[in-house]
Design a protein around this motif. Sequence first.
Motif, PDB file in Angstrom:
ATOM      1  N   VAL A 313       0.854  -1.189   0.000  1.00 48.46           N
ATOM      2  CA  VAL A 313       0.000   0.000   0.000  1.00 48.46           C
ATOM      3  C   VAL A 313       0.892   1.242   0.000  1.00 48.46           C
ATOM      4  CG1 VAL A 313      -1.716   1.352   1.259  1.00 48.46           C
ATOM      5  CG2 VAL A 313      -1.904  -1.146   1.200  1.00 48.46           C
ATOM      6  N   GLY A 314       0.705   2.089  -0.968  1.00 46.76           N
ATOM      7  CA  GLY A 314       1.407   3.363  -1.006  1.00 46.76           C
ATOM      8  C   GLY A 314       0.528   4.448  -0.427  1.00 46.76           C
ATOM      9  N   THR A 315       1.102   5.300   0.410  1.00 52.79           N
ATOM     10  CA  THR A 315       0.356   6.404   1.021  1.00 52.79           C
ATOM     11  C   THR A 315       0.828   7.716   0.420  1.00 52.79           C
ATOM     12  OG1 THR A 315       0.092   5.206   3.107  1.00 52.79           O
ATOM     13  CG2 THR A 315      -0.176   7.593   3.181  1.00 52.79           C
ATOM     14  N   GLY A 316      -0.104   8.534  -0.023  1.00 54.89           N
ATOM     15  CA  GLY A 316       0.274   9.796  -0.659  1.00 54.89           C
ATOM     16  C   GLY A 316      -0.463  10.984  -0.089  1.00 54.89           C
ATOM     17  N   HIS A 317       0.197  12.129  -0.118  1.00 56.48           N
ATOM     18  CA  HIS A 317      -0.397  13.391   0.306  1.00 56.48           C
ATOM     19  C   HIS A 317      -0.250  14.417  -0.809  1.00 56.48           C
ATOM     20  CE1 HIS A 317       0.452  11.344   4.111  1.00 56.48           C
ATOM     21  NE2 HIS A 317      -0.518  12.074   4.629  1.00 56.48           N
ATOM     22  N   PHE A 318      -1.311  15.159  -1.033  1.00 55.81           N
ATOM     23  CA  PHE A 318      -1.338  16.171  -2.090  1.00 55.81           C
ATOM     24  C   PHE A 318      -2.084  17.388  -1.554  1.00 55.81           C
ATOM     25  CE2 PHE A 318      -3.988  17.980  -5.536  1.00 55.81           C
ATOM     26  CZ  PHE A 318      -2.993  18.480  -6.346  1.00 55.81           C
ATOM     27  N   GLY A 319      -1.867  18.538  -2.138  1.00 50.98           N
ATOM     28  CA  GLY A 319      -2.518  19.747  -1.660  1.00 50.98           C
ATOM     29  C   GLY A 319      -3.996  19.774  -1.962  1.00 50.98           C
ATOM     30  N   TYR A 320      -4.819  19.475  -0.946  1.00 52.18           N
ATOM     31  CA  TYR A 320      -6.253  19.355  -1.175  1.00 52.18           C
ATOM     32  C   TYR A 320      -6.990  19.597   0.138  1.00 52.18           C
ATOM     33  CZ  TYR A 320     -10.141  17.651  -3.989  1.00 52.18           C
ATOM     34  OH  TYR A 320     -11.290  17.571  -4.740  1.00 52.18           O
ATOM     35  N   THR A 321      -8.079  20.346   0.086  1.00 52.66           N
ATOM     36  CA  THR A 321      -8.844  20.656   1.288  1.00 52.66           C
ATOM     37  C   THR A 321     -10.340  20.527   1.007  1.00 52.66           C
ATOM     38  OG1 THR A 321      -7.152  22.208   2.065  1.00 52.66           O
ATOM     39  CG2 THR A 321      -9.337  22.418   3.036  1.00 52.66           C
ATOM     40  N   ASP A 322     -11.033  19.865   1.929  1.00 55.58           N
ATOM     41  CA  ASP A 322     -12.491  19.787   1.902  1.00 55.58           C
ATOM     42  C   ASP A 322     -13.027  20.730   2.966  1.00 55.58           C
ATOM     43  OD1 ASP A 322     -13.364  17.268   0.129  1.00 55.58           O
ATOM     44  OD2 ASP A 322     -11.433  16.887   1.077  1.00 55.58           O
ATOM     45  N   TYR A 323     -14.070  21.502   2.621  1.00 57.59           N
ATOM     46  CA  TYR A 323     -14.480  22.564   3.533  1.00 57.59           C
ATOM     47  C   TYR A 323     -15.955  22.920   3.382  1.00 57.59           C
ATOM     48  CZ  TYR A 323     -13.704  25.506  -0.663  1.00 57.59           C
ATOM     49  OH  TYR A 323     -13.732  26.054  -1.919  1.00 57.59           O
ATOM     50  N   ILE A 324     -16.456  23.640   4.387  1.00 63.80           N
ATOM     51  CA  ILE A 324     -17.772  24.263   4.312  1.00 63.80           C
ATOM     52  C   ILE A 324     -17.589  25.628   3.658  1.00 63.80           C
ATOM     53  CG2 ILE A 324     -19.647  25.305   5.645  1.00 63.80           C
ATOM     54  CD1 ILE A 324     -19.100  23.217   7.814  1.00 63.80           C
ATOM     55  N   ALA A 325     -18.449  25.959   2.716  1.00 66.28           N
ATOM     56  CA  ALA A 325     -18.415  27.276   2.079  1.00 66.28           C
ATOM     57  C   ALA A 325     -19.674  28.054   2.435  1.00 66.28           C
ATOM     58  CB  ALA A 325     -18.308  27.124   0.565  1.00 66.28           C
ATOM     59  N   PHE A 326     -19.505  29.353   2.648  1.00 70.17           N
ATOM     60  CA  PHE A 326     -20.633  30.250   2.934  1.00 70.17           C
ATOM     61  C   PHE A 326     -20.758  31.289   1.828  1.00 70.17           C
ATOM     62  CE2 PHE A 326     -19.082  29.240   7.315  1.00 70.17           C
ATOM     63  CZ  PHE A 326     -20.200  28.558   7.783  1.00 70.17           C
ATOM     64  N   ASN A 327     -21.977  31.672   1.538  1.00 74.28           N
ATOM     65  CA  ASN A 327     -22.245  32.817   0.678  1.00 74.28           C
ATOM     66  C   ASN A 327     -22.763  33.935   1.587  1.00 74.28           C
ATOM     67  OD1 ASN A 327     -23.222  34.765  -1.046  1.00 74.28           O
ATOM     68  ND2 ASN A 327     -24.294  33.326  -2.397  1.00 74.28           N
ATOM     69  N   PRO A 328     -21.921  34.911   1.920  1.00 73.73           N
ATOM     70  CA  PRO A 328     -22.313  35.960   2.877  1.00 73.73           C
ATOM     71  C   PRO A 328     -23.404  36.907   2.370  1.00 73.73           C
ATOM     72  CG  PRO A 328     -19.925  35.788   2.710  1.00 73.73           C
ATOM     73  CD  PRO A 328     -20.509  35.014   1.564  1.00 73.73           C
ATOM     74  N   THR A 329     -23.840  36.760   1.132  1.00 78.36           N
ATOM     75  CA  THR A 329     -24.948  37.592   0.644  1.00 78.36           C
ATOM     76  C   THR A 329     -26.298  36.954   0.949  1.00 78.36           C
ATOM     77  OG1 THR A 329     -25.065  36.624  -1.586  1.00 78.36           O
ATOM     78  CG2 THR A 329     -23.467  38.406  -1.235  1.00 78.36           C
ATOM     79  N   VAL A 330     -26.261  35.732   1.459  1.00 74.75           N
ATOM     80  CA  VAL A 330     -27.490  35.007   1.790  1.00 74.75           C
ATOM     81  C   VAL A 330     -27.671  34.982   3.308  1.00 74.75           C
ATOM     82  CG1 VAL A 330     -28.679  32.777   1.677  1.00 74.75           C
ATOM     83  CG2 VAL A 330     -27.304  33.565  -0.275  1.00 74.75           C
ATOM     84  N   LYS A 331     -28.802  35.449   3.803  1.00 75.55           N
ATOM     85  CA  LYS A 331     -29.085  35.407   5.231  1.00 75.55           C
ATOM     86  C   LYS A 331     -29.304  33.968   5.690  1.00 75.55           C
ATOM     87  CE  LYS A 331     -31.142  40.030   5.670  1.00 75.55           C
ATOM     88  NZ  LYS A 331     -30.096  40.519   6.572  1.00 75.55           N
ATOM     89  N   PRO A 332     -28.882  33.622   6.918  1.00 75.37           N
ATOM     90  CA  PRO A 332     -28.278  34.452   7.962  1.00 75.37           C
ATOM     91  C   PRO A 332     -26.755  34.484   7.894  1.00 75.37           C
ATOM     92  CG  PRO A 332     -28.692  32.298   8.852  1.00 75.37           C
ATOM     93  CD  PRO A 332     -29.153  32.250   7.420  1.00 75.37           C
ATOM     94  N   PHE A 333     -26.184  34.000   6.766  1.00 77.59           N
ATOM     95  CA  PHE A 333     -24.733  33.871   6.673  1.00 77.59           C
ATOM     96  C   PHE A 333     -24.038  35.191   6.383  1.00 77.59           C
ATOM     97  CE2 PHE A 333     -26.913  30.004   5.265  1.00 77.59           C
ATOM     98  CZ  PHE A 333     -26.551  29.179   6.331  1.00 77.59           C
ATOM     99  N   ASP A 334     -24.841  36.262   6.265  1.00 73.99           N
ATOM    100  CA  ASP A 334     -24.258  37.599   6.152  1.00 73.99           C
ATOM    101  C   ASP A 334     -23.713  38.073   7.486  1.00 73.99           C
ATOM    102  OD1 ASP A 334     -26.842  37.647   7.177  1.00 73.99           O
ATOM    103  OD2 ASP A 334     -27.195  39.712   6.518  1.00 73.99           O
ATOM    104  N   ASP A 335     -24.080  37.392   8.583  1.00 71.14           N
ATOM    105  CA  ASP A 335     -23.610  37.735   9.924  1.00 71.14           C
ATOM    106  C   ASP A 335     -22.395  36.871  10.259  1.00 71.14           C
ATOM    107  OD1 ASP A 335     -23.170  38.097  12.666  1.00 71.14           O
ATOM    108  OD2 ASP A 335     -25.307  38.362  13.075  1.00 71.14           O
ATOM    109  N   PRO A 336     -21.209  37.473  10.444  1.00 65.92           N
ATOM    110  CA  PRO A 336     -20.005  36.697  10.762  1.00 65.92           C
ATOM    111  C   PRO A 336     -20.177  35.816  11.994  1.00 65.92           C
ATOM    112  CG  PRO A 336     -19.425  38.966  10.243  1.00 65.92           C
ATOM    113  CD  PRO A 336     -20.917  38.919  10.350  1.00 65.92           C
ATOM    114  N   LYS A 337     -21.006  36.256  12.947  1.00 63.16           N
ATOM    115  CA  LYS A 337     -21.171  35.462  14.166  1.00 63.16           C
ATOM    116  C   LYS A 337     -21.877  34.141  13.886  1.00 63.16           C
ATOM    117  CE  LYS A 337     -20.901  39.237  17.490  1.00 63.16           C
ATOM    118  NZ  LYS A 337     -21.561  39.975  18.602  1.00 63.16           N
TER     119      LYS A 337
END
Length: 573
Positions: A313-337
């Motif tokens: 088994v070969g193990t590899g690492h590459f530059g990759y990130t899985d994340y939650i994305a927000f659209n701050p123009t859509v309520k309630p995600f316009d509020d940083p809190k």
Amino acid sequence: MRQSSARARRVAAVSVSLIVAAGAAACGPEDSGDAKGSGGGSTPHQGGTLTVLNSSPQQDFDPARLYTSGGGNVPSLVFRTLTTRNRENGAAGAQVVPDLATDTGRPNKDATVWTYTLKKGLEYEDGTPITSADIKYGIERSFAPELSGGAPYLRDWLTGAAGYQGPYKDKKGLTAIETPDERTIVFHLDKPEGEFPYLATQTQFAPVPRAKDTGTRYEEHPVSSGPYKVVKNENDGEHLVLARNTHWSAATDAERKAYPDTVDVRSGLDSSVINQRLSASQGADAAAVTTDTNLGPAELAKVTGDRELAARVGTGHFGYTDYIAFNPTVKPFDDPKVRQAIAYAVDRSSVVNAAGGSALAEAATTFLPAQKSFGHRPYDLFPAGATGNAAKARELLKEAGYAHGLTVTLTHSNSKDFETGPEIATALQDALKKAGITVGLQGLEDNDYSDKIHTVKTEPGFFLAHWGADWPSGGPFLAPIFDGRQIVRDGANFNTGLLDDDSVNTEIDAINKLTDLDAAAKRWGALDEKIARKAVVVPLFHPVYKRLYGKDVRNIVISDWTGVLDISQVAVK
């Protein structure tokens, strides 16, 4: 720039295409005790046939149409470029080194002009010399609409290239590229780009002889500048056979070992079938590898319990990130809190388990993967611990006016892909419930999902996303996602947070001027932390590759550039 689809993730190219990347450097076979890159414990030798078993066909086998080294490392066996990746294990493999050129490029004072000199003695598969004009022509044809599919950087970076339509329509060519003699090529850029040597690794920089260009049919028999030539291409890359290019010289190529006589690429296979065949290692499969098929959780559990399989088994690492994305123009995600509250509420242990467990995913609190080349700076601005900080999340929601909780919708893909699929969404739904956030799930089929999240007018407020770097640096990781000038309002948009901050844009420009890549990396890391304070994304995890290879495969090399086994280094018993 690459928001990786399930297909692109498998082929890594990093795209390429790919997952992976945090913490430990990539390494050879696990628990084998072999020296770096040795795999199997015997000295590599020339000869034999290497079989490649892949899920995704090696389509569009034309350097103009490929996205970096799409399809794992198969294209790099045929197409040499001005520069290439260093073919070593782990972090050392994240370096850029000369390929056709004598060095990684000579910039002018402000990195807007880059000059390269070709090595002497370079030849195509037919013995004709490779010239600087061929590299210029190869780049020019990548602008032709009928050969679309490659990376977009050259159109953005080269002076006056934005409207160019390729040599079939515009015989004048790109004035931004000069070839004063057969071994010299000069690039003029619109703005400083200290990472141009990385760009010069992409397949668009492969030479193409104008006299042999057959347009859209070139993929059937591209003229090789590498150690192998195409002798068969069936069903648009479903079955690709490569044989030795006798005019390739190891004296001009320090990176590719080219041990096998033949490389037989079989694609379009079911992933479970690939892993079964590699596990059994019978007949030709004993000398087989995969460049796009990971072990799943159940398969990995079986392999881990078998000492012989675990050693393959070969193990590899590459530059990759899985994340939650927000659209701050859509309520309630316009509020940083509100965005911060969700960041605190995330249970990364459950997310990692949903992604296949700690062997296949590493929890992330930074957007940049944990590798030196990216300039990774450790930080955790909204510490949720391993299982989430529901109390802190409730406190922030109360401050935002939601003392009695909040109801939101999380958009995700219905794909079986663990990155943005129902498993991850459900794990987040359960964690946020503890903080008083009721999450409804909106699952979409892959194409609908991609269209929705990449279109400004339809982008939801709260969704799953992922991103992989085209080369190991913070630049292609941060700029497409956070540079306000890269917001696309009438096409595919990747700056999902619609962030347009002058200080961020200015710092991106300042870093791009640096030709000292170590100095640039440190500043990318600092910028990553600065952007994180705006909470427009919540990093979740960095996936990891676990891939089987046949029992007769030797010389395993897996670098942090691609995260996949480098078939240019492999030998077969």
